[in-house]
Scaffold this active site. Structure first.
Site, PDB file in Angstrom:
ATOM      1  CG  HIS A  24       0.929  -1.048  -7.219  1.00 30.93           C
ATOM      2  ND1 HIS A  24       1.923  -1.885  -6.841  1.00 30.93           N
ATOM      3  CD2 HIS A  24       0.730  -0.218  -6.174  1.00 30.93           C
ATOM      4  CE1 HIS A  24       2.325  -1.579  -5.619  1.00 30.93           C
ATOM      5  NE2 HIS A  24       1.615  -0.586  -5.175  1.00 30.93           N
ATOM      6  CG  HIS A  80       1.208   1.814   2.296  1.00 32.70           C
ATOM      7  ND1 HIS A  80      -0.029   2.408   2.182  1.00 32.70           N
ATOM      8  CD2 HIS A  80       1.686   1.699   1.017  1.00 32.70           C
ATOM      9  CE1 HIS A  80      -0.287   2.634   0.894  1.00 32.70           C
ATOM     10  NE2 HIS A  80       0.726   2.202   0.173  1.00 32.70           N
ATOM     11  CD  GLU A  82      -1.064   0.255  -3.128  1.00 36.68           C
ATOM     12  OE1 GLU A  82      -0.324   1.201  -2.809  1.00 36.68           O
ATOM     13  OE2 GLU A  82      -1.521   0.115  -4.287  1.00 36.68           O
ATOM     14  CG  ASP A  84       2.231  -3.074  -2.472  1.00 39.79           C
ATOM     15  OD1 ASP A  84       1.265  -2.548  -1.886  1.00 39.79           O
ATOM     16  OD2 ASP A  84       3.124  -2.396  -3.015  1.00 39.79           O
ATOM     17  CG  HIS A 150       1.354   5.261  -3.188  1.00 39.84           C
ATOM     18  ND1 HIS A 150       1.043   3.939  -3.304  1.00 39.84           N
ATOM     19  CD2 HIS A 150       0.885   5.851  -4.311  1.00 39.84           C
ATOM     20  CE1 HIS A 150       0.440   3.699  -4.445  1.00 39.84           C
ATOM     21  NE2 HIS A 150       0.335   4.833  -5.076  1.00 39.84           N
ATOM     22  CG  ASP A 169       4.531   2.592  -1.409  1.00 35.53           C
ATOM     23  OD1 ASP A 169       4.969   1.462  -1.689  1.00 35.53           O
ATOM     24  OD2 ASP A 169       3.320   2.818  -1.245  1.00 35.53           O
ATOM     25  CE1 TYR A 197       7.778   1.852  -6.204  1.00 37.73           C
ATOM     26  CE2 TYR A 197       7.969   4.087  -5.364  1.00 37.73           C
ATOM     27  CZ  TYR A 197       7.465   2.797  -5.249  1.00 37.73           C
ATOM     28  OH  TYR A 197       6.646   2.473  -4.203  1.00 37.73           O
ATOM     29  CG  HIS A 230       8.081  -1.463  -3.427  1.00 42.26           C
ATOM     30  ND1 HIS A 230       7.471  -2.687  -3.557  1.00 42.26           N
ATOM     31  CD2 HIS A 230       7.097  -0.583  -3.135  1.00 42.26           C
ATOM     32  CE1 HIS A 230       6.168  -2.555  -3.355  1.00 42.26           C
ATOM     33  NE2 HIS A 230       5.916  -1.283  -3.091  1.00 42.26           N
TER      34      HIS A 230
HETATM   35 FE1  FEO Z   1       1.472   2.010  -2.004  1.00 42.77          FE
HETATM   36 FE2  FEO Z   1       3.960  -0.353  -2.375  1.00 42.77          FE
HETATM   37  O1  FEO Z   1       2.222   0.295  -2.086  1.00 42.77           O
END
Ligand code: FEO
Length: 406
Positions: A24, A80, A82, A84, A150, A169, A197, A230
């Site tokens: 990130h 989500h 974001e 990624d 997140h 996340d 993490y 992840h």
């Molecule tokens: Fe909040 Fe893995 O992105």
């Protein structure tokens, strides 16, 4: 990537980013990471999340292999926004023309500002505080809003018929590997990655974590597979319980008998002070990490601060302030909102000597219990000032012991 069937007709179709080291743009990911996405083959073929846009080609290939024959997607669930996880959403919408895209209320807002041409996308806003459901055929999907875990848009999707949850996340780790399940790798190393993490990504949202864990327990969801976006998948009820329990422990932020000394130095005076303070702490039985900000990335420092009882920060005075990379670490730390810490400051100076006042203000700004007097040394430490440093370490160590035994 080759898809992996993780339950009957449920496939991991994500991407492994072996080269990610700067997760990130601000946190170390020394083992790389993954962007997990999942495809459920039911009457409605449903995709849960996508991958970072760099991996769009391989992602489409995995979807095609999982679908078999002519690939198609009926529904997309966006847990989500974001990039990624939603970075190639526009390509997926363009290519597969899904009937519906499920998003949370905040997700819908984020989607419109990430994808400015999305006005005609078939979005359906789904989440209620207790979770809305939709049928995808033999299965149903329950959407559970997890705001600020997140980002404001996050949600967890749960399929009761398969006792599987896609948690976005939450419960993730930066872990690139050929393995897909947590039980296939070294448990100690994986726990360290889970904590790392959490310390660098999830920590500021610890109150939300506790609320979410309580809400999940209240819903009495039966989960035997927990799939973060992840890293590795938690398989089996024991592994799921381990992930949930770890998050509760992390979120409570109970400190260990440990202190972190963070410093930068010009002519090694502040560095020598750090070592004398360390001796005082160790004399009180406290485990200490000395971390030069020149030799340790701010996210590695944060991993150590995360479960420490005390944070001691040192800098020489520089241009009436503190050295810039000490300020960098303190800014990063403050954003992650560590709780329950004891703090102390130290540093050397040549003439004006503002360093300890500034450092103390930073630590107070994070709500730390400050141990004084801070130690300030003109030019080089003497026998007497080394003793002051040792005494500061002893005093912080005694405060840690008193706090942990209270
Ligand atoms: Fe909040 Fe893995 O992105």
């Amino acid at each position: 990537m080759k898809p992996v069937e993780i339950k009957k007709d449920i496939y991991w179709v994500g991407a492994v980013d072996w080269n990610s080291r700067d997760f990130h743009g601000y946190s170390l990911s020394p083992r790389g990471t993954t962007y997990n996405a999942f495809l459920v083959k039911d009457e409605k073929v449903t995709l849960f999340d996508t991958v970072k846009s760099d991996f769009t080609g391989e992602f489409n290939c995995a979807i095609a292999q999982a679908c078999g024959g002519e690939p198609h997607i009926d529904y997309v669930v966006v847990n989500h926004l974001e990039p990624d996880h939603a970075g190639c959403l526009d390509c997926i919408v363009e290519k597969y023309k899904p009937e519906k895209i499920f998003v949370s209320p905040m997700g819908e807002k984020a989607l419109r500002t990430f994808y400015h041409d999305s006005a005609n996308w078939p979005c359906e806003v789904v989440v209620t505080p207790t979770g809305a459901s939709t049928s995808i055929g033999k299965r149903s999907v329950r959407f559970i809003e997890t705001r600020m875990l997140h980002w404001p848009d996050n949600m967890i999707s749960y399929i009761p018929e398969d006792t599987i949850a896609f948690s976005s996340d939450a419960f993730g780790q930066n872990w690139a590997s050929t393995e897909r399940f947590a039980d296939e790798v070294n448990a100690h190393d994986l726990d360290a990655a889970l904590a790392d993490y959490y310390a660098n990504i999830v920590l500021p949202y610890s109150p939300v974590v506790l609320k979410t864990l309580d809400a999940l327990a209240g819903m009495k969801l039966d989960i035997d597979m927990l799939c973060p976006d992840h890293g590795l998948i938690w398989r089996g009820r024991d592994a799921v319980a381990h992930a949930l329990d770890s998050y509760r422990e992390f979120a409570l932020q109970k400190p260990k008998k440990k202190a972190v000394i963070i410093y930068d130095t010009m002519w090694h005076s502040t560095e020598q002070m750090a070592r004398a303070i360390c001796d005082g702490l160790a004399d009180e039985g406290v485990s200490v990490r000395i971390m030069s900000v020149k030799h340790n990335h701010h996210s590695a420092i944060m991993r150590e601060v995360f479960d420490a009882a005390a944070v001691l920060v040192g800098s020489p005075t520089h241009n009436n302030g503190i050295l810039p990379i000490v300020a960098d670490v303190l800014t990063y730390m403050k954003g992650l909102r560590p709780q329950n810490k004891i703090g102390a400051a130290f540093g050397s100076f040549g003439w004006s000597g503002e360093c300890v006042k500034i450092l103390t203000e930073h630590l107070q700004g994070m709500g730390m219990e400050i141990i004084e007097p801070a130690v300030k040394v003109k030019n080089r430490p003497s026998h007497a000032t080394f003793q002051e440093c040792f005494d500061l370490g002893k005093k912080v160590g005694a405060a840690i012991n008193a706090k942990l035994s209270a």
